[in-house]
Each structure stands twice: as structure tokens, then as C-alpha cells.
Design a protein around this motif. Structure first.
Motif, short mmCIF file in Angstrom:
data_model
loop_
_atom_site.label_atom_id
_atom_site.label_comp_id
_atom_site.label_asym_id
_atom_site.label_seq_id
_atom_site.Cartn_x
_atom_site.Cartn_y
_atom_site.Cartn_z
N UNK A 121 -5.67 -25.69 -18.86
CA UNK A 121 -5.54 -26.27 -20.19
C UNK A 121 -4.08 -26.27 -20.61
N UNK A 122 -3.70 -27.30 -21.40
CA UNK A 122 -2.34 -27.31 -21.93
C UNK A 122 -2.20 -26.31 -23.07
N UNK A 123 -3.29 -26.06 -23.78
CA UNK A 123 -3.30 -25.09 -24.88
C UNK A 123 -4.48 -24.15 -24.68
N UNK A 124 -4.24 -22.87 -24.69
CA UNK A 124 -5.29 -21.86 -24.57
C UNK A 124 -4.91 -20.69 -25.46
N UNK A 125 -5.40 -20.74 -26.71
CA UNK A 125 -4.97 -19.77 -27.71
C UNK A 125 -5.41 -18.36 -27.33
N UNK A 126 -4.54 -17.39 -27.55
CA UNK A 126 -4.84 -16.00 -27.28
C UNK A 126 -3.60 -15.25 -26.83
N UNK A 134 8.24 -16.06 -41.77
CA UNK A 134 8.41 -17.21 -42.66
C UNK A 134 7.27 -18.20 -42.43
N UNK A 135 6.66 -18.66 -43.50
CA UNK A 135 5.71 -19.78 -43.42
C UNK A 135 6.27 -20.88 -44.32
N UNK A 136 6.75 -21.95 -43.71
CA UNK A 136 7.42 -23.00 -44.46
C UNK A 136 6.45 -23.76 -45.35
N UNK A 137 5.39 -24.30 -44.76
CA UNK A 137 4.37 -25.05 -45.49
C UNK A 137 3.04 -24.86 -44.78
N UNK A 138 1.96 -25.14 -45.49
CA UNK A 138 0.62 -25.17 -44.89
C UNK A 138 -0.02 -26.50 -45.27
N UNK A 139 -0.31 -27.31 -44.25
CA UNK A 139 -0.97 -28.59 -44.49
C UNK A 139 -1.85 -28.91 -43.30
N UNK A 140 -2.56 -30.04 -43.37
CA UNK A 140 -3.48 -30.40 -42.31
C UNK A 140 -2.74 -30.94 -41.10
N UNK A 141 -2.94 -30.30 -39.96
CA UNK A 141 -2.41 -30.75 -38.68
C UNK A 141 -3.02 -29.85 -37.61
N UNK A 142 -3.15 -30.37 -36.40
CA UNK A 142 -3.73 -29.60 -35.29
C UNK A 142 -5.09 -29.02 -35.66
N UNK A 143 -5.91 -29.83 -36.35
CA UNK A 143 -7.21 -29.31 -36.81
C UNK A 143 -8.12 -28.91 -35.66
N UNK A 144 -7.97 -29.52 -34.49
CA UNK A 144 -8.82 -29.16 -33.36
C UNK A 144 -8.68 -27.70 -32.98
N UNK A 145 -7.53 -27.11 -33.26
CA UNK A 145 -7.29 -25.71 -32.89
C UNK A 145 -7.24 -24.78 -34.09
N UNK A 146 -6.84 -25.30 -35.25
CA UNK A 146 -6.57 -24.41 -36.39
C UNK A 146 -7.61 -24.47 -37.49
N UNK A 147 -8.47 -25.48 -37.50
CA UNK A 147 -9.45 -25.61 -38.56
C UNK A 147 -9.22 -26.83 -39.41
N UNK A 197 -8.38 -22.12 -43.90
CA UNK A 197 -8.52 -21.68 -42.51
C UNK A 197 -7.19 -21.78 -41.78
N UNK A 198 -6.49 -22.89 -41.98
CA UNK A 198 -5.18 -23.06 -41.35
C UNK A 198 -4.20 -22.00 -41.86
N UNK A 199 -4.23 -21.74 -43.16
CA UNK A 199 -3.36 -20.71 -43.73
C UNK A 199 -3.61 -19.34 -43.13
N UNK A 200 -4.87 -19.02 -42.89
CA UNK A 200 -5.20 -17.73 -42.28
C UNK A 200 -4.57 -17.61 -40.90
N UNK A 201 -4.63 -18.69 -40.11
CA UNK A 201 -4.04 -18.66 -38.78
C UNK A 201 -2.52 -18.48 -38.86
N UNK A 202 -1.90 -19.19 -39.78
CA UNK A 202 -0.44 -19.10 -39.89
C UNK A 202 0.01 -17.74 -40.41
#
Length: 426
Positions: free
Chosen positions: A16-21, A155-168, A173-178
Motif C-alpha cells: 500500500x502507498x499509505x498504511x497508517x500506524x 502546531x495545528x495550522x487548520x482543520x478542514x475536509x481533506x483525505x477523508x478516506x483516511x481521516x474521516x 473526527x479529522x481534528x482528533x486525528x490531527x
């Protein structure tokens, strides 16, 4: 092997190109014997603005006389851009040596391209006697390979919708990951005026000190009638008047403000960064592909990596603030997992003439122009002219553009890289 051969090799070492963990990369890091990459570490995450914020932190710290390493991703033209030590991209020989060290340590552990690169950068940093290492998160934060390092400031610059397939699919949900890059009892600098409650909840739960823009530090743009372009950064008891950044977008003042807050949050004990170094760093920081401007026979060509609706809204604000003398023509090419319709909607009012280009040469997420156009069937860009790739789009659009026109080339790092290569040849 050469660097090119190593890069081809490491692309094949995980299915896989991306395998979170973090388990795999932590194990290999232990086998490498990795320690701290520098005396101080700042980790920068967020949806947009990471690269610019890293550049501001790096430029300011170097102006203060610090020896700085920066790890960024992705690159535009050469892999060497991903690892900078004391202002210079890592050389081929150094990267090859680092990859060889990682390969010896990993045994039969499968690792992704990004995990290889992260460990190689950390290996090089540890040997470079750095005062500061700046690590840009690749994807998310909590499970990103950079998160094996405990930062002194996150640092967390911004939280917005992107990479939803991996982050939610929602900001919480995305904010929790960041927020996973935050550490207990360490500063967490936030660049959103109203960050998701999941981010603040994570900070409070672990005792991280949330340093919030609009609450703990502020930036005041110069008045429109100001004769000398300047802006002001301030916190309680301290204010700095600063030159305008070389980086052009309106969001760059926010990114610069976040960078200053991150550096001031470091516990430097007598090695503090002065206001003069901050001013010089703000004025000189530069990142390719962020509203990077060129001129070709009276036509302005602007290249930007923006690839999601939040970035498109910033592009729209810049277009409105700096209108072209003539027609604004957009060359848009994007990867298949992005919200292309949302990007077009954000920019529709600022673009007069749409041109769509394919990215079929960048699998698995790149697509041909017809498949791309089909995704935009219900948008104003649907009637735009189609081109097989970015280079052919630039050939065609420049041939029809007139003096005073502007060509905006944007949509992904691949798009920006193709444009910069074309401009270099031209």
C-alpha cells in the motif's frame, strides 16, 4: 544504488502507498538506535498551511543563528527538497547513506515510501548537530510516521475536509486525528479561530497548553491606506511590527503568526529569538508552488499547490484582492480523491476561462482529463477546454492569452511540479 534507484526500490517495499500506524516505524527506529533529531523539535500538522508555516519557522530560527533541519512532504521537483539541513537540500549521497542505514535496520518489516523517508530524515538530523528540527506531518497526525518523535511544541495550522478516506468525513473526527501530535504538558499552537472541540478536548485531556490564535496571540493586517506595508504580531505584553511576507496569499499572515507563536512557545532559556530575527525571517521565507508568480510576454503565470476547498477559498480571496488587468484563465488538474466540485465552487467568481488537464501519469489517484471532466459535470468548469496534461494546457493557454491576462495553474503538487518544469524549459 543511486538515489533514483533507491526511490524506486522503496516504493515497492509495501503493498500500500499509505498504511497508517506507528508500530512498524517505531520498531525500525529502535533498531536504528534513533535518539532525538535535535535539541528542540517542532511538529507541524494541519489541513493547509503546513509547508508555509514550516518555512517561516525555519527562516526565523536560522536568522537567529540556529542550526535548523526541516522535513517536508511531498516534494515538487526532486526528492532532495524533503530534507533540508542548515538551509540546503540534502545531497544524493547523504540520502543514499540514510536509506542504506534504514534498510539494514528494517529486516523484513514492510514500510511505506513515507515511512522510509521519515526514518532517513531523522537519521540525518541526528547526525547534523541541530538546534531545531521541524517535522511536517504527512497525513493526519496521530498515526503519521513523524509522530514517533515527541515534539517540544506541536502546531495545528487548520482543520478542514481533506483525505477523508483516511481521516474521516467530519471536522471533529479529522481534528482528533490531527491533535494526536500534541504532548502532555507541552504547548499546542492552534491556527484556527474556532478549532474543533476534539482538538481542544485532546489538549485538555493530556494537559497540553493550547496557545490559540485570536485568544493568546493575534495578528493585525496593515490598514489599506498604510503607506508602508507592514503588519503587527502581538500577545499580552509584547507586540512586533513586521514587514509583509514574501509569500503572497492572505493566509500567509496567519501562517506567519502561527510560526512566531510556535517559536516563542519553545523554552529556550537564554537562547531566545529576538524581534529582528523574526522580522528578517518573515521577509525572506519562501516556498515554491505557493502563489509563485512568473511573467511570460506580458502574461502573468501563477502556480499554486492548492488542492482542497479551503485552499481554493484562499486562492479566491487573493484573486479578489489582486485582480488581473485582463482575463483570468485557470488550468486545473487534480487527483481523483479530491473534492474537485467544491474547489470549482470556491473559485467560480474569480475565474473567467476554465481549462482542465489530466494527471493520468500519476497513478493510482491521477486520472485522464475526460474522467476528471465527468466529475465536474454540474459545475461552471464543465464547459472548460480539455487538455491531456498540464504542459499541453500551458502551451495552448499561453498561445491565446493576451497582455495583462493571468493564468492560474493549480490543483495538486503534481500540477504545480508540471507547471514549474514547463516554465523552467520555457
Amino acid at each position: 544504488m543511486t538515489l533514483a534507484e533507491w526511490l524506486a526500490y522503496i516504493e515497492r517495499q509495501h503493498p500500500k502507498s499509505i498504511d497508517m500506524g506507528l508500530d512498524r516505524v517505531r520498531g525500525v527506529a529502535a533498531a536504528l538506535g534513533l535518539g532525538r533529531p535535535a535539541r528542540r523539535v517542532v511538529t507541524v500538522g494541519g489541513t493547509n498551511g503546513k509547508g508555509s508555516t514550516v518555512a517561516f519557522i525555519e527562516a526565523i530560527a536560522r536568522e537567529a543563528g540556529w542550526r535548523v533541519g526541516a522535513y517536508i512532504s511531498p516534494h515538487l521537483l526532486t526528492y532532495n527538497e524533503r530534507v533540508r539541513i542548515d538551509g540546503a537540500d540534502a545531497g544524493d549521497a547523504a540520502l543514499v547513506e540514510a536509506f542504506e542505514a534504514v534498510e539494514r535496520a528494517r529486516g523484513d518489516v514492510p514500510m511505506t515510501y513515507f515511512e522510509y523517508g521519515t526514518l532517513a530524515a531523522l537519521w540525518l538530523f541526528e547526525r547534523a548537530d541541530l538546534d531545531l528540527a521541524i517535522l511536517e506531518v504527512g497525513l493526519g497526525g496521530r498515526l503519521d510516521a513523524t509522530n514517533i518523535v515527541d515534539p517540544d511544541v506541536a502546531v495545528i495550522t487548520t482543520v478542514d475536509l481533506d483525505h477523508q478516506d483516511w481521516l474521516g468525513n467530519d471536522l471533529e473526527t479529522i481534528g482528533f486525528e490531527k491533535a494526536g501530535i500534541a504532548r502532555a504538558w507541552k504547548p499546542l499552537v492552534l491556527g484556527d479561530d474556532d478549532p474543533p472541540s476534539s482538538v481542544l478536548g485532546r489538549a485538555y485531556a493530556i494537559g497540553a497548553s493550547a496557545v490559540r490564535i485570536g485568544c493568546d496571540f493575534f495578528f493585525d493586517p496593515a490598514p489599506e491606506d498604510a503607506a508602508d506595508g507592514h503588519w503587527r504580531w502581538r500577545e499580552v505584553g509584547h507586540a512586533i511590527d513586521l514587514p509583509m511576507p514574501r509569500l503572497a496569499a492572505p493566509a500567509q499572515l496567519r501562517n506567519a503568526a502561527v510560526a512566531i507563536a510556535a517559536l516563542r512557545a519553545l523554552d529556550v532559556e537564554g537562547d531566545a529569538i529576538g524581534d529582528g530575527a523574526i522580522a528578517r525571517g518573515i521577509a525572506t521565507a519562501h516556498v515554491p508552488g505557493r502563489l509563485q508568480r512568473f511573467e511570460r510576454d506580458g502574461v502573468e503565470v501563477v502556480v499554486d499547490v492548492g488542492h482542497n476547498p479551503q485552499a481554493a477559498r484562499e486562492l479566491a480571496a487573493w484573486l479578489q484582492a489582486t485582480p488581473a488587468a485582463g482575463t483570468t484563465r485557470a488550468i486545473y488538474a487534480v487527483l481523483g480523491d479530491k473534492d474537485a466540485a467544491g474547489v470549482v465552487a470556491a473559485l467560480a467568481g474569480g475565474v473567467d476561462d476554465w481549462h482542465l488537464a489530466g494527471l493520468a501519469g500519476h497513478p493510482p489517484r491521477g486520472t485522464d482529463v475526460d474522467a476528471f471532466a465527468a466529475r465536474l459535470a454540474d459545475t461552471v468548469a464543465a464547459a472548460g477546454t480539455r487538455h491531456v496534461d498540464v504542459a499541453s494546457a500551458l502551451d495552448a493557454v499561453l498561445a491565446q492569452a493576451g497582455h495583462g491576462d493571468r493564468i492560474l495553474v493549480f490543483g495538486s503538487f503534481h500540477t504545480a511540479a508540471a507547471a514549474l518544469e514547463w516554465l523552467g524549459r520555457a
